[in-house]
Design an enzyme around this catalytic site. Structure first.
Site, mmCIF file in Angstrom:
data_model
loop_
_atom_site.group_PDB
_atom_site.id
_atom_site.type_symbol
_atom_site.label_atom_id
_atom_site.label_comp_id
_atom_site.label_asym_id
_atom_site.label_seq_id
_atom_site.Cartn_x
_atom_site.Cartn_y
_atom_site.Cartn_z
ATOM 1 N N GLN A 125 0.853 -1.196 0.000
ATOM 2 C CA GLN A 125 0.000 0.000 0.000
ATOM 3 C C GLN A 125 0.879 1.233 0.000
ATOM 4 O O GLN A 125 2.001 1.208 0.514
ATOM 5 C CB GLN A 125 -0.983 -0.011 1.166
ATOM 6 C CG GLN A 125 -0.380 -0.074 2.564
ATOM 7 C CD GLN A 125 0.101 1.265 3.098
ATOM 8 O OE1 GLN A 125 -0.083 2.297 2.466
ATOM 9 N NE2 GLN A 125 0.732 1.233 4.258
ATOM 10 N N SER A 128 0.505 7.014 2.781
ATOM 11 C CA SER A 128 1.105 8.166 3.462
ATOM 12 C C SER A 128 2.185 8.837 2.623
ATOM 13 O O SER A 128 2.835 8.202 1.790
ATOM 14 C CB SER A 128 1.734 7.726 4.785
ATOM 15 O OG SER A 128 0.775 7.243 5.673
ATOM 16 N N SER A 160 3.722 -0.306 3.564
ATOM 17 C CA SER A 160 3.836 -1.687 4.038
ATOM 18 C C SER A 160 4.121 -2.610 2.874
ATOM 19 O O SER A 160 3.503 -2.506 1.825
ATOM 20 C CB SER A 160 2.540 -2.142 4.706
ATOM 21 O OG SER A 160 2.199 -1.270 5.738
ATOM 22 N N GLU A 243 -10.434 -2.218 6.078
ATOM 23 C CA GLU A 243 -9.239 -2.428 6.885
ATOM 24 C C GLU A 243 -9.573 -2.374 8.368
ATOM 25 O O GLU A 243 -9.207 -3.238 9.140
ATOM 26 C CB GLU A 243 -8.216 -1.344 6.526
ATOM 27 C CG GLU A 243 -6.906 -1.452 7.271
ATOM 28 C CD GLU A 243 -5.857 -0.482 6.737
ATOM 29 O OE1 GLU A 243 -6.236 0.607 6.271
ATOM 30 O OE2 GLU A 243 -4.674 -0.828 6.780
ATOM 31 N N ASN A 367 -4.953 5.932 16.282
ATOM 32 C CA ASN A 367 -6.128 5.829 17.155
ATOM 33 C C ASN A 367 -6.648 7.193 17.580
ATOM 34 O O ASN A 367 -7.818 7.322 17.940
ATOM 35 C CB ASN A 367 -5.808 4.953 18.363
ATOM 36 C CG ASN A 367 -5.754 3.479 17.975
ATOM 37 O OD1 ASN A 367 -5.715 3.143 16.786
ATOM 38 N ND2 ASN A 367 -5.743 2.611 18.963
#
Lengths: 387, 309
Positions: A125, A128, A160, A243, A367
Site C-alpha cells: 500500500q 502516506s 507496508s 481495513e 487511534n
C-alpha cells in the site's frame, strides 16, 4: 439470534482444520519484514493457493470459493488455531481486493483478483506521504494525464510490504488545482516500473518491513485507475473501512494470542502479580468480545448492511487489546522478556509481538484519528476547531 | 449462526424505548424522588405494555419470550433509569419461577397484581419487599431486608445477567447526556465537545460500551440455550458491562464539570443506579473470579475455534 453452527459449517470447519494441520509449517517462519522471511511467507501464500484457500469469500471466477462471511470467520479461526503465518498479501486480499470487488471494472477484476488470491502478485500500500500522515487529504504526489497514461511524480512513505512487493496501490493528485479530498485518484502500479525507487526503512527492531517510494515520471496506463478520475478519496475511505472494520484483523488472531497468554501465565504463575493475572483473564474476555462483535458485523453485512464509522471503534479495540496482551506477556516473562532468543534457542515471539503491537495504534489511521471519527461521526460532537 | 436480533425483537425494544422516553423522562424521576418514589400509574403503564408478562409462558397469558429479548428490554429499562422494579419481578423472578416449574399464579404477574421479590444470599435484600427498609444511594431503589434468601445459582445468574443488560443501557444514556452537554456548553469560544481532550474520553466510553453489549447478548443466549458454560458468560458480561458503566459515569460527570456535581443535572440518577447495579448480584471480584476459574482453571475450552464454547 442463533449461535449454533449448521452441520455444513461444522463440516467446513473440519475440512479447514484437516488441511491446516497437514500444511501449516511446524516451525514459525522468519519475520515477514526481511528478505528471507518475505520469501518464506510468499511461498506459504502459494501453498495456501494450492489448496484454494487464498481468499475463500471471493467468487470462484476470481480465485475464491464463493463462501460467506461466517465461513470466512470459521476459516480464520482454524487458520489461527493451527498457528498459520501472517499473510504476506494482506494489503491485497483484505484491503485492495474488496475495494476492486466494489469499484473495479470486470476487466480489472479478471486481471487483478485471481493472481492476488493465488499469491502470484504481492501488493504494497502507498497511502502516506512525508507531509500526509494522519492528515491523508494533504497528499501532494501528482499523476498527470498524458494520452492514455498517467505520469506520476512524488513520494510515498511507510509503505507496508513495499520493500519487496510486486505491485502497489495508492491515491494521487490528478487535478493540480484541487485541494484536500477532491481531485484525488486511486491508481494501481507495477512496483518495477521505470522511475520507481524503493528505499527500505529500517524499523526499530532492525528489519525492513516498509519503505519509502520515490516516483520520478512513472508512466502508468490509464486503465489502472480504479473507479474513475477524481474518485480517489471515496475509494480510499471504503478501503479503510474494510481495513478497520472487518477484514484486516480477524478475531482468531487475538483469541490465539489470548490462549498463548493463558499458557504463558500458567508457566509463570508462581511469580506473576495479581494485576498480571487479571490482565490475562481480561485478555480472554476482550478477545471474545471482539469475536462476538465481528460475528455481529458479519451477520449485518450478510443481511445487506454496510460498515460505517463504527469501523473506528473496531480498530481502536483490537489495536489496544493486542498491545495490552503483549505488554502483559512481557511482564510475565520478567527478566527473560529482553532476550531475543530464550536459553533453549527459540525466538522470543512475545518480544517481536510486543514491538509489532506498538505499531497497531498508529497504522491504518492512528487511534487519535479514530477517536476523532468516533466522536464526530458516531457521537455527533463538533468537528475540531468548529466554533 | 446469526449474531443479530431479529427485526421483530428490535421493534419490540424500540417500542419500549419510545414509551419510556415519552412517559418516564428526567422530570418524572425528579417528581418521584421528591414526592414518594412509586407511582401506580407507571406500573400500570408497564403492565399495559405487556412487560410484566414478557417472560411468562403463553399458556399463563404472557408473551413467552426468551432471555435475549428480556435482556434487550432490560437495557431499555436501564436507559430510562426506570424506577419501578420491573426487571426484578418480570425478567429475574419470573424466569426463575418458570425454570422451577412454578407456574401457578403467573397470570397475576401478567395482570400486574403480583410482584416476585427476589433475594439471593449474595445480596440479602430485595426490591420493594415487605421487610425493614434499607437506604440505597439510588433514591429510586427501595431495598428491604429479605426474610428468606435463596442460594440458587440460577437465580444469581439471572440477576447478574439482567443487571449487566441494565448497565449497558445506563451507560448508553450517560454517554448521550455527556455528549449533548458537550455540544451546548461553550468555553474559550467553542463548544467544549470540540476539544479533543473531551472527545477522546467520550470515544473511549463508546468503545467500552459497544464491546460490552455483544458480551451481554451472548450471555443471554447462552442462558437461553442452557449451555454448561453459561455462568462464565454471565460473569464475563457483568464485568464488561460494569466496567463500561463505571468508566462512562466517571467520564460523564467530568464532561459536565461542576454542573455534573449538582442535583440540577440529571446525570446523578443514572450514575447512582449504575453504582448500585455494579455491586448487585455478585460484585466485580465475584464475577472476575468465576471467569478466572474457568479460563485459567481450564474448565472452559479457549482459543479461536471455541468462540461459542
Amino acid at each position: 439470534m442463533q449461535l449454533d453452527y449448521t452441520p455444513e459449517q461444522q463440516a467446513f470447519r473440519a475440512e479447514v482444520r484437516a488441511w491446516m494441520e497437514a500444511h501449516v509449517p511446524k516451525e514459525p517462519l522468519v519475520t515477514l519484514e526481511c528478505r528471507e522471511g518475505y520469501d518464506q511467507h510468499v511461498e506459504w501464500e502459494r501453498t495456501l493457493a494450492s489448496g484454494n484457500w487464498g481468499m475463500v469469500t471471493w467468487p470462484e471466477a476470481y480465485g475464491g470459493r464463493g463462501l460467506d462471511l461466517i465461513q470466512w470467520l470459521i476459516f480464520e479461526e482454524e487458520y489461527f488455531r493451527a498457528g498459520g503465518p501472517n499473510r504476506a498479501n494482506q494489503n491485497g486480499i483484505f484491503l485492495l481486493g474488496p475495494t476492486i470487488m466494489e469499484f473495479g471494472t470486470e476487466e480489472q477484476k479478471q486481471r487483478f483478483l485471481t493472481p492476488m488470491a493465488k499469491g502470484e502478485v504481492i501488493w504494497a500500500q502507498a497511502w502516506s506521504e512525508p507531509g500526509a500522515g494522519s492528515d491523508m487529504a494533504a497528499i501532494q504526489s501528482k499523476a498527470v494525464r498524458d494520452g492514455d497514461h498517467y505520469v506520476i511524480t512524488g513520494q510515498k512513505t511507510w509503505s507496508s510490504r513495499a520493500a519487496f512487493a510486486d505491485w502497489g496501490f495508492g491515491i494521487f493528485r490528478t487535478d493540480p488545482d484541487s485541494k484536500r479530498h477532491k481531485g484525488l485518484t486511486f491508481i494501481l502500479f507495477d512496483m518495477n516500473s521505470p522511475g520507481i525507487t524503493r528505499r527500505p526503512i529500517r524499523q526499530l527492531h532492525g528489519d525492513t518491513g516498509f519503505a519509502e517510494l520515490f516516483f520520478d515520471e512513472v508512466r502508468v496506463p490509464v486503465e489502472n485507475c480504479l473507479a474513475g478520475e477524481g474518485q480517489g478519496w471515496n475509494v480510499a475511505m471504503a478501503t479503510a473501512g474494510f481495513e478497520r472494520g472487518l477484514m484486516l484483523r480477524s478475531p482468531g488472531r487475538f483469541q490465539a494470542t489470548a490462549k498463548r497468554l493463558v499458557e504463558l501465565y500458567r508457566a509463570n504463575a508462581d511469580k506473576a502479580s495479581p494485576a498480571a493475572r487479571e490482565a490475562v483473564v481480561q485478555a480472554w474476555g476482550a478477545a471474545q468480545a471482539y469475536a462476538y462483535n465481528t460475528y455481529g458485523v458479519a451477520a449485518k453485512i450478510m443481511a445487506g448492511g454496510k460498515i460505517g464509522a463504527e469501523a473506528s471503534l473496531n480498530k481502536i479495540f483490537w489495536s489496544e487489546l493486542d498491545r495490552s496482551m503483549h505488554r502483559t506477556a512481557m511482564q510475565l516473562l520478567g527478566a527473560a522478556a529482553e532476550l531475543k532468543r530464550f536459553a533453549d534457542g527459540s525466538v522470543n515471539q512475545w518480544l517481536e509481538g510486543y514491538i509489532f503491537s506498538l505499531s497497531g495504534p498508529i497504522y491504518a489511521g492512528s487511534n487519535e484519528v479514530q477517536r476523532n471519527i468516533t466522536a464526530e461521526r458516531l457521537l455527533g460532537l463538533p468537528r475540531v476547531g468548529a466554533g | 449462526m446469526d449474531f443479530r436480533f431479529s427485526d421483530d425483537q428490535l421493534t419490540l425494544a424500540e417500542g419500549v424505548r419510545d414509551y419510556l422516553a415519552g412517559t418516564h423522562g428526567p422530570e418524572v424521576l425528579r417528581r418521584l424522588d421528591e414526592q414518594g418514589n412509586r407511582d401506580p400509574a407507571i406500573w400500570q403503564g408497564l403492565v399495559d405494555m405487556g412487560l410484566t408478562g414478557l417472560c411468562v409462558p403463553e399458556a399463563q397469558g404472557g408473551l413467552g419470550v426468551g432471555l435475549p429479548e428480556a435482556a434487550l428490554i432490560a437495557a431499555e429499562c436501564g436507559r430510562a433509569c426506570l424506577a419501578e422494579p420491573l426487571v426484578d419481578t418480570a425478567f429475574v423472578g419470573v424466569p426463575w419461577l418458570v425454570a422451577q416449574g412454578k407456574l401457578d399464579g403467573l397470570e397475576d404477574v401478567v395482570a400486574g397484581t403480583r410482584r416476585v421479590p427476589v433475594a439471593h444470599a449474595i445480596n440479602p435484600w430485595e426490591a420493594d419487599g415487605a421487610g425493614a427498609a434499607l437506604t440505597s444511594v439510588d433514591p429510586l431503589r427501595n431495598l428491604t431486608a429479605a426474610g428468606q434468601t435463596s442460594d440458587d445459582p440460577h437465580l444469581l445468574n439471572l440477576g447478574a445477567l439482567m443487571s449487566a443488560a441494565q448497565l449497558v443501557g445506563l451507560a448508553d444514556a450517560m454517554l448521550h447526556q455527556a455528549v449533548e452537554y458537550a455540544k451546548i456548553r461553550t468555553q474559550f469560544g467553542q463548544p467544549v465537545g470540540a476539544f479533543q481532550g473531551l472527545k477522546h474520553q467520550l470515544a473511549s466510553c463508546s468503545v467500552a460500551i459497544e464491546f460490552a453489549k455483544p458480551v451481554v447478548w451472548r450471555a443471554a443466549q447462552a442462558m437461553q440455550d442452557r449451555l454448561d458454560s453459561a455462568p462464565v458468560h454471565v460473569s464475563h458480561a457483568k464485568v464488561a458491562a460494569s466496567d463500561a458503566a463505571m468508566l462512562t459515569a466517571e467520564t460523564a460527570i467530568q464532561v459536565h464539570g461542576a454542573m455534573g456535581y449538582t442535583y440540577e443535572v440529571d446525570l446523578h440518577f443514572w450514575m447512582k443506579r449504575s453504582w448500585a447495579l455494579c455491586g448487585a448480584w455478585g460484585d466485580r471480584a465475584y464475577h472476575l473470579k468465576r471467569v478466572d476459574d474457568a479460563v485459567l482453571g481450564g474448565t472452559l475450552p479457549i482459543g479461536p475455534e471455541h468462540t461459542f464454547a
